[in-house]
Scaffold this active site. Structure first.
Site, mmCIF file in Angstrom:
data_model
loop_
_atom_site.group_PDB
_atom_site.id
_atom_site.type_symbol
_atom_site.label_atom_id
_atom_site.label_comp_id
_atom_site.label_asym_id
_atom_site.label_seq_id
_atom_site.Cartn_x
_atom_site.Cartn_y
_atom_site.Cartn_z
ATOM 1 N N HIS A 121 -93.207 25.581 -33.187
ATOM 2 C CA HIS A 121 -92.165 24.620 -32.859
ATOM 3 C C HIS A 121 -92.153 23.464 -33.848
ATOM 4 C CE1 HIS A 121 -89.908 21.777 -30.184
ATOM 5 N NE2 HIS A 121 -89.186 22.869 -30.087
ATOM 6 N N HIS A 153 -82.893 22.400 -33.845
ATOM 7 C CA HIS A 153 -82.250 21.657 -32.758
ATOM 8 C C HIS A 153 -80.893 21.133 -33.243
ATOM 9 C CE1 HIS A 153 -86.547 21.396 -31.720
ATOM 10 N NE2 HIS A 153 -86.052 21.797 -30.573
ATOM 11 N N HIS A 172 -84.858 29.365 -29.467
ATOM 12 C CA HIS A 172 -85.871 29.220 -28.417
ATOM 13 C C HIS A 172 -86.030 30.508 -27.612
ATOM 14 C CE1 HIS A 172 -85.345 24.988 -29.573
ATOM 15 N NE2 HIS A 172 -86.571 24.816 -29.113
ATOM 16 N N HIS A 221 -81.473 19.830 -21.525
ATOM 17 C CA HIS A 221 -82.917 20.085 -21.637
ATOM 18 C C HIS A 221 -83.714 18.871 -22.115
ATOM 19 C CE1 HIS A 221 -84.289 20.422 -25.846
ATOM 20 N NE2 HIS A 221 -85.354 21.064 -25.438
ATOM 21 N N HIS A 277 -87.994 16.880 -21.406
ATOM 22 C CA HIS A 277 -88.973 16.624 -22.472
ATOM 23 C C HIS A 277 -89.524 15.209 -22.349
ATOM 24 C CE1 HIS A 277 -89.428 19.861 -25.394
ATOM 25 N NE2 HIS A 277 -88.209 20.236 -25.060
ATOM 26 N N PHE A 284 -90.919 16.492 -30.645
ATOM 27 C CA PHE A 284 -90.834 17.915 -30.963
ATOM 28 C C PHE A 284 -92.056 18.425 -31.737
ATOM 29 C CE2 PHE A 284 -85.968 17.701 -30.633
ATOM 30 C CZ PHE A 284 -86.026 18.083 -29.317
ATOM 31 N N HIS A 323 -88.578 25.900 -21.144
ATOM 32 C CA HIS A 323 -87.581 26.592 -21.957
ATOM 33 C C HIS A 323 -87.108 27.902 -21.326
ATOM 34 C CE1 HIS A 323 -86.190 24.416 -25.420
ATOM 35 N NE2 HIS A 323 -87.311 23.730 -25.293
HETATM 36 CU CU1 C2O Z 1 -87.352 22.936 -29.464
HETATM 37 CU CU2 C2O Z 1 -87.267 21.818 -25.928
HETATM 38 O O1 C2O Z 1 -87.305 21.963 -27.782
#
Ligand code: C2O
Length: 565
Positions: A186, A207, A216, A305, A309, A326, A339
């Site tokens: 990631h 992203h 993802h 989403h 985070h 990230f 995810h």
């Molecule tokens: Cu690549 Cu939830 O992020």
């Protein structure tokens, strides 16, 4: 009894709000969650072999290292070399992103110019032959992803999950299947390690664009199969954190906060239904080979989403580690479980109907990425390989979608529609004041190019409110909300129709030029909103920007209406 929920997705009972409205709700309970998750996560390798946490070692080494780029293998000579598309079937002007260059991998950083440099590169990619992706054989058993809060009641499953995680964490750190390497995947794709293989002067970012969902999904696919292979269980599937249902977001029998739950459902409705009628708004902007890496302002699927985070990130950590940045998000096992729900909602979105389809753009379908699989083979996988979850042998257990009927309701003023657009109150800022630094609640009138659109016109194109030229620093948390024809002194929340959407920046690195600032936009489909507040025949709408949280300055370039088909 330790449940899976308490291991990986346990919000304390007082904080079942995953889309917190207020900063205080966002920050207060996080410490407890982190402590709880870290102390109960009995799947570290430390206890069994005495090895220290490889992340700590890397951080220490990185902090000590001088700032430099690491060029692997023969990469240096390839800089700026080629912009050729070699796929024989491509059209003359096609330019799908052909994955990261295998020859160039740089140190990553949590934010541009930050002295902390982190090694996120995978082992030995340079010069290595990649294999094309193969679909799992149809004779393989299906992998059925279940909600974490229900899977946690299945003792056998919990034991499997823990064993698989433990084995992954205990693999030598240089093994591409190890948790250490998986977490770095990631970071490498998000924090500036990679460059595009066909444009080595340009960074690669997964992203803030239409690549967000497919990338993802691929990541989860390989991670899950590695876990399954480590326990020789071809049926092994990750659980999903069912945060769009109140049961999935609660660990005790405490009465939920109904107001917060309803606001959360209304937000999911906005980001999945009313605000996500077309694919550009849902998936995010198009991103092709040769484009600079996108920054901020992804589609509604990504905005949906983001909040989890920040919510699960450590608010007393310097860079919001793990989930709040990230570069480190993949180090927290909840990342993958979170995810899975994002991935599941991609499927759900397509079942809602209307114009909710996947893109069929050539460049989109042929964009490729590199991953190591369960045999430690380097695999080249394309977006078109992952659009059908069935073909990947993947299923999600059916769950109710309570937010489907959470269409917001207008405030009393708009329900009665006695007020005129000018009468919603507050000082009105002139359009000539833009660009302006958003420091306080700011209201502006935005003209509508078309009014009284017919049903046919509306089905041909959605009406999009665009906040343009949002300029901020990539490593700062910035959050503001947008309401329409509403009282600026008492702006509505997501449960009211006047609420158009919100902007939230998760700290990240956006380019490869070492600059901190970036410019992005926010697109909100307001077609249904305007119907609900009775403003379809108005020449203009009154838009209010409500700052919620700023760790740094944010400038707004302007606002306008656009049509999206
Ligand atoms: Cu690549 Cu939830 O992020």
């Amino acid at each position: 009894m330790a449940s899976l929920t308490s291991l990986i997705s346990s919000p304390p009972s007082s904080t079942n709000n995953i889309f917190p409205k207020r900063t205080s709700q966002l920050s207060a309970p996080i410490g407890r969650l982190q402590t709880l998750r870290k102390s109960q996560l009995a799947v570290t390798c430390k206890s069994s072999n005495g090895r220290s946490d490889p992340f700590d070692e890397v951080l220490a080494a990185a902090a000590a290292a001088s700032r430099r780029d690491v060029l692997l293998g023969l990469g240096a000579g390839l800089y700026g070399a080629g912009a050729f598309v070699t796929d024989p079937f491509s059209a003359a002007f096609a330019r799908p992103i052909d994955g990261p260059s295998q020859d160039v991998c740089k140190l990553a950083t949590p934010s541009p110019g930050n002295p902390l440099q982190i090694e996120c590169c995978p082992p030995a990619m340079a010069g290595r032959e990649s294999k094309p992706f193969q679909f799992p054989s149809p004779s393989e058993p299906k992998r059925i992803r279940r909600p974490a809060h229900l899977a946690s009641q299945d003792k056998e499953y919990v034991e499997k999950y823990k064993l698989a995680m433990k084995r992954m964490k205990c693999l030598p750190p240089e093994d591409p299947r190890s948790f250490f390497q998986q977490a770095k995947v990631h970071c490498a794709y998000c924090n500036g390690s990679y460059v595009q293989s066909s444009h080595t002067n340009l960074g690669l970012q997964i992203h803030f664009s239409w690549l967000f969902l497919p990338f993802h999904r691929m990541y989860l696919h390989f991670y899950e199969r590695i876990l399954g292979s480590l326990i020789q269980d071809p049926t092994f599937a990750l659980p999903f954190w069912n945060w769009d249902h109140e049961d999935g977001d609660r660990v005790t029998e405490d009465k939920p906060f109904e107001r917060i739950r309803d606001d959360n459902y209304a937000r999911v409705y906005e980001l999945m239904v009313s605000g996500a009628q077309r694919r550009l708004e849902f998936f995010g902007p198009k991103y092709r080979a040769g484009d600079p890496p996108p920054a901020g302002g992804g589609g509604t699927s990504e905005r949906l989403h983001n909040m989890a985070h920040l919510w699960t990130g450590g608010h007393n950590q310097q860079f919001g580690e793990d989930m709040g940045n990230f570069y480190s998000a993949g180090r927290d096992p909840i990342f993958y479980v979170h995810h899975c729900n994002v991935d599941r909602l991609w499927n759900v979105w397509k079942t809602i109907g209307g114009f909710r389809f996947d893109f069929d753009d050539y460049d989109y379908l042929n964009t490729s990425f590199l991953f190591y699989d369960e045999n430690s083979d380097l695999i080249k996988i394309k977006v078109k390989d992952v659009l059908d979850p069935q073909a990947l042998g993947l299923e999600y257990e059916d769950r109710p979608i309570p937010w489907r009927n959470s269409r917001p309701v207008p405030t009393a003023a708009n329900a009665a529609r006695t007020a005129t657009a000018a009468a919603f109150g507050g000082p009105i800022t002139s359009p000539s004041a833009f660009p302006l630094v958003l420091e306080k609640v700011t209201t502006v009138m935005v003209p509508r190019p078309k009014k009284g659109r017919t049903a046919k016109e509306k089905s041909a194109a959605s009406e999009i409110l665009v906040v343009e030229g949002i300029e901020l620093e990539g490593d700062k948390v910035v959050q503001f909300e947008v309401v329409i024809n509403d009282d600026p002194d008492n702006p509505s929340g997501p449960s009211n129709s006047e609420f158009a959407g919100s902007f939230l920046n998760i700290p990240h690195v956006h380019g490869n030029n070492g600059h901190n600032k970036f410019v992005t936009g926010l697109r909100m489909d307001i077609t249904e909103l305007l119907e609900d507040i009775g403003a379809e025949n108005d020449d203009q709408i009154q838009v209010t920007l409500v700052p919620k949280k700023s760790d740094g300055p944010v400038t707004i370039g302007g606002l306008k209406i656009e049509y999206s088909s």
